[in-house]
Design a protein around this motif. Structure first.
Motif, PDB file in Angstrom:
ATOM      1  N   VAL A  34      45.106  41.394  -9.394  1.00  0.00           N
ATOM      2  CA  VAL A  34      44.175  42.521  -9.512  1.00  0.00           C
ATOM      3  C   VAL A  34      42.741  42.025  -9.377  1.00  0.00           C
ATOM      4  CG1 VAL A  34      45.738  43.872 -10.954  1.00  0.00           C
ATOM      5  CG2 VAL A  34      44.101  42.324 -12.041  1.00  0.00           C
ATOM      6  N   PRO A  35      41.860  42.832  -8.781  1.00  0.00           N
ATOM      7  CA  PRO A  35      40.468  42.417  -8.617  1.00  0.00           C
ATOM      8  C   PRO A  35      39.619  42.815  -9.821  1.00  0.00           C
ATOM      9  CG  PRO A  35      40.813  44.468  -7.463  1.00  0.00           C
ATOM     10  CD  PRO A  35      42.152  44.100  -8.079  1.00  0.00           C
ATOM     11  N   ALA A  36      38.577  42.045 -10.063  1.00  0.00           N
ATOM     12  CA  ALA A  36      37.514  42.405 -11.007  1.00  0.00           C
ATOM     13  C   ALA A  36      36.199  42.221 -10.255  1.00  0.00           C
ATOM     14  CB  ALA A  36      37.552  41.522 -12.247  1.00  0.00           C
ATOM     15  N   THR A  37      35.419  43.282 -10.167  1.00  0.00           N
ATOM     16  CA  THR A  37      34.230  43.296  -9.322  1.00  0.00           C
ATOM     17  C   THR A  37      32.965  43.060 -10.129  1.00  0.00           C
ATOM     18  OG1 THR A  37      35.255  44.825  -7.763  1.00  0.00           O
ATOM     19  CG2 THR A  37      32.853  44.709  -7.739  1.00  0.00           C
ATOM     20  N   LEU A  38      32.116  42.180  -9.617  1.00  0.00           N
ATOM     21  CA  LEU A  38      30.751  42.025 -10.109  1.00  0.00           C
ATOM     22  C   LEU A  38      29.810  42.445  -8.997  1.00  0.00           C
ATOM     23  CD1 LEU A  38      28.429  41.001 -11.948  1.00  0.00           C
ATOM     24  CD2 LEU A  38      28.785  38.729 -10.949  1.00  0.00           C
ATOM     25  N   GLU A  39      29.068  43.536  -9.208  1.00  0.00           N
ATOM     26  CA  GLU A  39      27.971  43.877  -8.302  1.00  0.00           C
ATOM     27  C   GLU A  39      26.737  43.145  -8.810  1.00  0.00           C
ATOM     28  OE1 GLU A  39      25.303  47.583  -6.550  1.00  0.00           O
ATOM     29  OE2 GLU A  39      26.616  47.900  -8.277  1.00  0.00           O
ATOM     30  N   LEU A  40      26.340  42.115  -8.095  1.00  0.00           N
ATOM     31  CA  LEU A  40      25.252  41.258  -8.542  1.00  0.00           C
ATOM     32  C   LEU A  40      23.937  41.725  -7.931  1.00  0.00           C
ATOM     33  CD1 LEU A  40      24.431  38.681 -10.086  1.00  0.00           C
ATOM     34  CD2 LEU A  40      24.796  37.410  -7.942  1.00  0.00           C
ATOM     35  N   ILE A  41      23.001  42.120  -8.786  1.00  0.00           N
ATOM     36  CA  ILE A  41      21.679  42.546  -8.335  1.00  0.00           C
ATOM     37  C   ILE A  41      20.667  41.469  -8.724  1.00  0.00           C
ATOM     38  CG2 ILE A  41      19.856  44.279  -8.589  1.00  0.00           C
ATOM     39  CD1 ILE A  41      22.014  46.342  -9.081  1.00  0.00           C
ATOM     40  N   THR A  42      19.914  41.018  -7.741  1.00  0.00           N
ATOM     41  CA  THR A  42      18.894  40.003  -7.971  1.00  0.00           C
ATOM     42  C   THR A  42      17.512  40.631  -7.812  1.00  0.00           C
ATOM     43  OG1 THR A  42      20.364  38.273  -7.128  1.00  0.00           O
ATOM     44  CG2 THR A  42      18.027  37.743  -7.299  1.00  0.00           C
ATOM     45  N   LEU A  43      16.677  40.451  -8.813  1.00  0.00           N
ATOM     46  CA  LEU A  43      15.325  40.965  -8.819  1.00  0.00           C
ATOM     47  C   LEU A  43      14.344  39.827  -8.581  1.00  0.00           C
ATOM     48  CD1 LEU A  43      15.440  43.305 -11.961  1.00  0.00           C
ATOM     49  CD2 LEU A  43      15.938  43.883  -9.587  1.00  0.00           C
ATOM     50  N   THR A  44      13.411  40.052  -7.663  1.00  0.00           N
ATOM     51  CA  THR A  44      12.361  39.094  -7.352  1.00  0.00           C
ATOM     52  C   THR A  44      11.021  39.795  -7.437  1.00  0.00           C
ATOM     53  OG1 THR A  44      13.862  37.976  -5.804  1.00  0.00           O
ATOM     54  CG2 THR A  44      11.523  37.408  -5.663  1.00  0.00           C
ATOM     55  N   GLY A  45      10.102  39.212  -8.174  1.00  0.00           N
ATOM     56  CA  GLY A  45       8.776  39.808  -8.272  1.00  0.00           C
ATOM     57  C   GLY A  45       7.744  38.745  -8.619  1.00  0.00           C
ATOM     58  N   TRP A  46       6.524  38.963  -8.146  1.00  0.00           N
ATOM     59  CA  TRP A  46       5.423  38.015  -8.360  1.00  0.00           C
ATOM     60  C   TRP A  46       4.383  38.617  -9.294  1.00  0.00           C
ATOM     61  CZ3 TRP A  46       5.538  33.165  -6.048  1.00  0.00           C
ATOM     62  CH2 TRP A  46       6.515  32.991  -5.059  1.00  0.00           C
ATOM     63  N   ALA A  47       3.834  37.792 -10.162  1.00  0.00           N
ATOM     64  CA  ALA A  47       2.691  38.215 -10.987  1.00  0.00           C
ATOM     65  C   ALA A  47       1.448  38.240 -10.104  1.00  0.00           C
ATOM     66  CB  ALA A  47       2.496  37.259 -12.153  1.00  0.00           C
ATOM     67  N   PRO A  48       0.619  39.270 -10.209  1.00  0.00           N
ATOM     68  CA  PRO A  48      -0.561  39.366  -9.358  1.00  0.00           C
ATOM     69  C   PRO A  48      -1.476  38.145  -9.503  1.00  0.00           C
ATOM     70  CG  PRO A  48      -0.196  41.414 -10.536  1.00  0.00           C
ATOM     71  CD  PRO A  48       0.757  40.414 -11.127  1.00  0.00           C
ATOM     72  N   ASP A  49      -2.055  37.747  -8.392  1.00  0.00           N
ATOM     73  CA  ASP A  49      -2.962  36.604  -8.371  1.00  0.00           C
ATOM     74  C   ASP A  49      -4.174  36.990  -7.509  1.00  0.00           C
ATOM     75  OD1 ASP A  49      -4.312  34.232  -8.099  1.00  0.00           O
ATOM     76  OD2 ASP A  49      -2.588  33.055  -7.455  1.00  0.00           O
ATOM     77  N   PRO A  50      -5.363  37.050  -8.131  1.00  0.00           N
ATOM     78  CA  PRO A  50      -6.544  37.448  -7.349  1.00  0.00           C
ATOM     79  C   PRO A  50      -6.795  36.567  -6.154  1.00  0.00           C
ATOM     80  CG  PRO A  50      -7.017  37.419  -9.718  1.00  0.00           C
ATOM     81  CD  PRO A  50      -5.671  36.796  -9.533  1.00  0.00           C
TER      82      PRO A  50
END
Length: 268
Positions: free
Chosen positions: A252-268
């Motif tokens: 039987v399958p077990a599913t992981l929907e993997l979501i990866t978040l990428t974000g940068w802190a603002p830099d003047p």
């Protein structure tokens, strides 16, 4: 809203710490995928934070990537943090909802399969952005809405049949659109959310339940049913899982929907 009982989350991880190495394959796999993303970034990150470190899988996966000179590890579970500390990196017990770090402390924050159990994810992301230096990077991997869909369906159907009603047994996971929208709200720039599916095949659904418990992912929802499940519900769920989802080989399958978040802190 208190969706999760954070004390129960900590206790689940504390209980899992002693046997975590027998069930950590998914955390290790996701940690490797997260660390691989640093190969595509030319910037160096001297000071990094592993937020929700489990047994230290991120540290093992980094292998010199990202120019990291100092890695701080933390986990909600003191026992899990103690386990991770064996790799020699500074480690402490920290609640992801209350980060005790000064502003602009880190060049990089990594989080592997931990942020899905916080009650105030927007607030946590805002705190992460605050502790990042200008130009700092967040890389976080979370389970998405399709995760454990087979188990969720099997448990609901079995509980309805055996008990005439259903209680929350699998944690609610956010979809990619919702998670992606949280990054700019928290002040990140160049936000990216992407998804991939990982499927694990089991000879027996009982082994899936054992892996979830061994990973510290037992049910910690505030509205969960207290006490042990009825035998009829459990066995009905296992049988329904096999009947509905088993392949030709009986697995039987077990599913992981993997979501990866990428974000940068603002830099003047």
């Amino acid at each position: 809203m208190q969706i999760f009982d954070r004390l129960s989350v900590r206790r689940n991880r504390d209980r899992a710490a002693a046997i975590f190495s027998n069930h950590d394959f998914m955390v290790s796999e996701v940690a490797d995928r997260l660390a691989d993303r640093l190969d595509d970034v030319t910037r160096r990150f001297p000071v990094a934070l592993d937020l929700g470190c489990h047994g230290g899988e991120i540290a093992a996966a980094l292998q010199g990537r990202g120019g990291i000179e100092h890695l701080i590890q933390c986990d909600l579970s003191p026992k899990m943090a103690s386990r991770a500390a064996a790799n020699g990196h500074p480690t402490l017990a920290v609640d992801e909802e209350w980060l005790p770090f000064a502003p602009a402390s880190f060049d990089l924050v990594l989080s592997c399969l931990s942020l899905h159990l916080v009650n105030d994810l927007p607030g946590t992301l805002l705190q992460i952005r605050r502790i990042l230096k200008p130009g700092g990077l967040l890389l976080a991997a979370l389970p998405g809405a399709g995760t454990l869909a087979e188990l969720r369906q099997s448990l609901i159907e079995a509980e309805l049949a055996a008990e005439g009603g259903a209680s929350p047994r699998v944690a609610p996971f956010a979809d990619i659109k919702t998670l992606g929208a949280l990054l700019p709200r928290a002040g990140f720039i160049q936000p990216v959310a992407d998804a991939e599916t990982i499927s694990v095949r089991y000879a027996d659904p009982i082994r899936l339940l054992a892996d979830l418990r061994g990973m510290g992912e037992a049910n910690a929802q505030t509205e969960r049913r207290r006490g042990l499940s009825r035998r009829a519900t459990l066995f009905g769920a296992v049988e329904g899982y096999r009947r509905t989802f088993a392949g030709d080989d009986g697995r039987v399958p077990a599913t992981l929907e993997l979501i990866t978040l990428t974000g940068w802190a603002p830099d003047p």
